[in-house]
Design an enzyme around this catalytic site. Structure first.
Site, PDB file in Angstrom:
ATOM      1  N   CYS A   1     -13.382 -35.108  18.744  1.00  0.00           N
ATOM      2  CA  CYS A   1     -14.677 -35.732  19.037  1.00  0.00           C
ATOM      3  C   CYS A   1     -14.426 -36.982  19.873  1.00  0.00           C
ATOM      4  O   CYS A   1     -13.491 -37.011  20.667  1.00  0.00           O
ATOM      5  CB  CYS A   1     -15.424 -36.053  17.745  1.00  0.00           C
ATOM      6  SG  CYS A   1     -14.555 -37.206  16.674  1.00  0.00           S
ATOM      7  N   ALA A   2     -15.228 -38.007  19.700  1.00  0.00           N
ATOM      8  CA  ALA A   2     -15.053 -39.230  20.484  1.00  0.00           C
ATOM      9  C   ALA A   2     -13.954 -40.109  19.911  1.00  0.00           C
ATOM     10  O   ALA A   2     -13.131 -40.667  20.641  1.00  0.00           O
ATOM     11  CB  ALA A   2     -16.361 -40.016  20.551  1.00  0.00           C
TER      12      ALA A   2
END
Length: 667
Positions: free
Chosen positions: A633-634
């Site tokens: 993800c981020a």
């Protein structure tokens, strides 16, 4: 019996009349207005032209008849005051319709004549297609011209508040508009960074922006600029400033102040003890700098009218001055300023500094979150807030009011850091942008986190023989735009690569908004790097400054403009994946669990976008439970959760790839 004569209506004059009647039921109150309208919403004129206000009558606040009925005030319009006889306490008037001359006796006189738009002395300025906007009559002329002549192009001369409001109005009326500003950027009161936010908005709506240039001639269908350029113009609007109306006061021997306005004391009393004044024609004390200034704004004018009336009737109400809080909305973008800018504060001899933060105006997880930007200007020795600026699509006005309150009350940044602001997910954040700005200021004052404003970078770089610039954003952001010559090293990879960074040079770090840049700075400081600076506001601030005025000693690639129009609606484009082979053909499946919007900004090669919500709800088919699956993800937080969910569903070979930066380091 008190005889109160008020010269001028609109903001200060009309407010003074109403206040005087509330204070004294027996006073004889007379208001003399040179124009046809005694009290109207002049701030609303551009919005009527734009079509946002659909009824002209809504702009008319009072008439002579309503003033008489509601306040028992005698109002005479089209009545020009030609002279003041201070000794006889009489004013002489001329009816501009029929030439009738009269005189009115007073015990106390209140001047509220305001100002007039500056009319430049240039060829063509008096043509029929050239306008200014100050009165209802001006508004009607512009509106009629738009309806009857159907112009296609317009040039607005002056990029201040009224100028930009009229730019928007004319775009909404279907014209191709150019704005011409003599200063280095539009909204010259503001720093280039805030102006850059507005400039991008203008350009995205197709407005031509021409700065550091002026108009030298107005032709029938064009204007000529002093840089040799010619712009098409079926109509021209002049908005280059306001000059106080002072001739009557000068002729009466009243003193004019150092700032060029009518001189009044703290009680708004002129050099004649029986004459008071308020509004755009007076000069007042700036509450922060203490200097005499002219601030032609509706808010101060209304308050001055009230106080002038009170003191004319025997009161001793001191006017504390103004801090010049101003805000503008251009299309959807809002920017404002209050108190002193950093440049003004330094020019006044104050050891001032500033910080910039960009933060979501309400929680990022609640739909509709927009970034709001805050610049806080403060006294470096005391920490007292001197002023600041804000910008954003939502929430900029709220933070500007906080800054205005802080500057007026001489509150310290340390006090703002500990303030409780309204918080609920749809309304704010647990740590408001104002808290974050105060934290940044405290960190800069203490030396814990040295930072530089984008306006300081040219001088800083010019004075550094050796400098390393680190861009700690992800690779996709870096590829789209960066400071030329910067080394790309994502924050997530910084600790593993410290040995590659020289310790005997100055280091400048930046990220997207300044937050990760601060974290990178602390990592470097903790590792023994001495001279490290974070760019306050990060890449967002770099972009805005570059958009407004550019840089001299380095380059920043400007992000492409997003073309917008008044009636266009943004389309949401959903992207499922960026794989070159089908999901089933992959031996190793890489899953990006970010939102589709995040995925569109850039993703790991051949990754499949399956948002975490879809994984949790089971809306995905990942094939054999023994196949290798890497989720990312981020930052690694959502992917860790996704890994747990998949393992609970029987997938035995799931790995957490962490954040996008870590993933891309292995690409």
């Amino acid at each position: 019996m008190e005889k109160i004569v008020i010269i001028g209506g609109v903001a200060a004059g009309a407010t003074a009349a109403a206040k005087a009647r509330r204070l004294s039921p027996n006073a004889q109150i007379t208001m003399l207005e040179a124009g046809p309208d005694v009290s109207f919403a002049n701030c609303g004129l551009p919005y009527y032209i734009a079509g946002d206000i659909d009824s002209r009558s809504k702009l008319i606040l009072q008439s002579p008849e309503s003033f008489k009925e509601q306040y028992d005030v005698d109002v005479y319009i089209h009545t020009l005051v030609t002279s003041i006889d201070k000794e006889a306490h009489v004013v002489h008037t001329l009816d501009t319709r029929d030439g009738t001359k009269k005189q009115y006796a007073y015990t106390k006189l209140i001047l509220a004549q305001g100002g007039r738009p500056v009319q430049p002395d240039l060829p063509g300025a008096d043509n029929d297609h050239v306008f200014s906007l100050w009165t209802l009559g001006d508004m009607d002329k512009i509106d009629n011209y738009l309806k009857q002549e159907a112009p296609k192009t317009a040039v607005v001369v002056g990029g201040g508040f009224i100028g930009l409001e009229m730019v928007e109005a004319l775009v909404k009326r279907g014209l191709k508009v150019h704005v011409v500003e003599k200063m280095s950027h539009v909204m010259s009161l503001m720093d280039a960074e805030a102006a850059g936010f507005i400039t991008r908005e203008l350009k995205e709506y197709g407005v031509g922006v021409h700065t550091e240039t002026g108009v030298v001639k107005i032709n029938g269908d064009s204007v000529e600029l002093d840089n040799g350029q010619t712009l098409e113009a079926d109509m021209v609007l002049l908005s280059i400033g306001v000059r106080p109306t002072l001739q009557l006061a000068i002729d009466a021997g009243l003193k004019i102040g150092e700032a060029g306005g009518l001189l009044v004391d703290e009680y708004l009393q002129t050099s004649d003890p029986d004459i008071y004044a308020g509004g755009d024609m007076v000069e007042i004390e700036h509450r922060v700098s203490g200097k005499k200034v002219r601030i032609p704004l509706a808010g101060p004018a209304n308050r001055q009218g009230r106080i002038a009336a009170e003191n004319a009737l025997g009161g001793k109400h001191a006017y504390k001055g103004s801090i010049g809080t101003s805000v503008v909305r251009v299309f959807e973008a809002v920017a404002g300023i209050t108190g002193m800018s950093l440049k003004q504060a330094k020019a006044a001899g104050i050891d001032a500094d500033a910080v910039v933060v960009h933060k979501e105006h309400h929680t990022s997880y609640y739909p509709g979150a927009e970034t709001v930007s805050v610049m806080v200007v403060y006294d470096r020795q005391t920490g007292v807030v001197l002023g600041g600026q804000t910008a954003g699509y939502k929430g900029a006005d709220k933070r500007l009011d906080v800054l205005a309150t802080a500057a007026a009350a001489k509150i310290k940044v340390s006090e703002i850091a500990d303030m409780d602001f309204a918080y609920s997910p749809p309304i704010g954040t647990a740590n408001d942008a104002m808290n974050m700005a105060a934290y940044a200021a405290e960190n800069k004052i203490s030396g814990y986190s040295p930072s530089l404003l984008v306006s300081e970078l040219d001088a800083f770089i010019e004075n550094k023989e050796r400098l390393v610039v680190l861009d700690v954003r992800d690779v996709f952001a870096f590829q789209k735009s960066s400071l030329k010559g910067a080394h790309h090293l994502p924050l997530e990879m910084l600790s593993q690569n410290l040995q590659a960074i020289p310790k005997d040079v100055a280091i400048l770090v930046y990220d997207e908004i300044g937050k990760k840049g601060h974290q990178a700075l602390r990592t470097l400081k903790g590792a023994g790097f001495d001279e490290v600076y974070n760019i306050s506001g990060g890449h967002t601030s770099l972009q805005r400054h570059a958009m407004a005025v550019g840089f001299e000693n380095f380059e920043v690639t400007l992000l492409p403009l997003q073309k917008r129009s008044i009636d266009s609606k943004e389309e949401v484009v959903e992207v499922e994946s960026n794989q070159k082979v089908s999901r089933d053909e992959m031996e190793r499946l890489v899953v990006d669990v970010r939102t589709p919007g995040e995925f569109m900004t850039g993703a790991f090669p051949n990754a499949v976008n399956i948002p975490l919500d879809d994984i949790m709800s089971g809306k995905c088919e990942l094939g054999n439970t023994k196949r290798e699956i890497i989720v990312y993800c981020a930052s690694g937080a959502r992917s860790a959760y996704a890994m747990q969910v998949l393992q609970q569903r029987g997938y035995t070979n799931v790995k957490n790839g962490g954040g996008i930066a870590a993933m891309m380091s292995h690409a």
